[in-house]
Design a protein around this motif. Structure first.
Motif: not given
Length: 309
Positions: A52, A177-183
């Motif tokens: 992340y 997924a969290l890394n790429l989502s920018g959340v």
């Protein structure tokens, strides 16, 4: 040399885990639960948080990931090819494949945290995000297709089910997924995950030590020694050649050598036992790899410092 010396605390924890089990400090019946805690909770936490927080720039990490993938693919492929051509049984072939391919991620992360700092730890975590799912998928496919007797019905469904509930695969995918989502995860979420990750290193290394069985060390088995040699010697040699050809920076060269020269992972034994592989054969390979890595890993880290300079 300082990187090589950083393995000493790791060896100390592995030895402590071995003595704790052999001396009865922690009952033998308790260790499977400890292993499951690390495998299903603690280790996924450190993978998720490291991925992340990592920089997923393909331009910076592409050659590094390519060199790692090449080393592991050639090593695993050679192990499987030799096993099948030499007449090894299906379960032994799949366990030799696992023994040549798998690495002990907890040990790697522990040494990297001591020796290389957060940048290398982040690079390794990103590499794990790709390699760990690939390794587990490959192992599950090999175990399913090389089981003794006729090929099991519903093999594709079984492979998919095993992959879909593997905690390491799921944590890597969640971190990506969290890394790429920018959340941006709040502190009240990240802090417990960080605490779990900190516990993963110690618990995992203690469990590695507890799993060492001295009785498995005294064997004359060509396939066993091939599995040890492929993991501790050939794989890092292939990576080193690729890394020098690609001109990888010193930090990536060192962390890549650490990953390719590390001993196997105890999770391979669990998977072999659950899916019809030769679990005892894998355990013998893994035990020798773990013992001999105490000598070989410092040498590889010294070599990494020489080429990195």
């Amino acid at each position: 040399m300082s990187a090589a010396l950083s393995i000493l605390p790791v060896i100390a924890l592995v030895l402590l885990g071995h003595l704790a089990r052999r001396g009865g400090l922690i009952a033998a019946a308790s260790w499977p639960g400890i292993e499951q805690l690390g495998y299903r909770v603690l280790f996924p936490a450190i993978l998720l948080t490291s991925i992340y927080r990592s920089d997923l720039s393909l331009g910076r990490l592409g050659p590094y990931l390519g060199a790692l993938a090449l080393a592991f693919a050639l090593t695993g492929g050679l192990a499987l090819l030799w096993a099948l051509r030499s007449g090894q049984s299906g379960p032994r072939a799949s366990s030799l494949f696992q023994g040549a391919l798998r690495f002990n991620s907890l040990l790697i992360l522990a040494v990297a945290a001591q020796a290389f700092g957060p940048a290398a730890l982040g690079d390794l975590a990103v590499a794990f995000a790709f390699l760990i799912p690939a390794f587990n998928i490959s192992a599950i496919v090999a175990l399913t297709l090389l089981s003794e007797g006729p090929r099991p019905t519903g093999a594709a469904r079984r492979i998919g089910a095993e992959i879909g509930r593997n905690p390491m695969v799921l944590s890597c995918l969640a971190g990506l997924a969290l890394n790429l989502s920018g959340v941006a995860l709040p502190d009240w979420v990240m802090s417990p995950l960080d605490w779990l990750g900190q516990g993963a290193l110690a618990v995992g290394l203690l469990a590695v030590g507890a799993g060492i069985e001295p009785a498995r060390l005294w064997q004359r088995d060509l396939a066993l020694w091939l599995g040890v040699w492929l993991r501790l010697a050939l794989c890092p040699v292939i990576f080193l050649g690729a890394a020098l050809a690609l001109g990888l920076p010193a930090g990536q060269l060192a962390s890549g050598l650490l990953a390719t020269a590390a001993p196997g992972a105890p999770v391979g034994y669990i998977l072999a036992r659950q899916m019809g592989g030769d679990a005892d054969f894998y355990a013998a390979i893994f035990t020798w790899q773990t013992v001999l890595a105490a000598l070989s890993l410092p040498l590889w880290l010294v070599l990494a410092g020489f080429f990195g300079a």
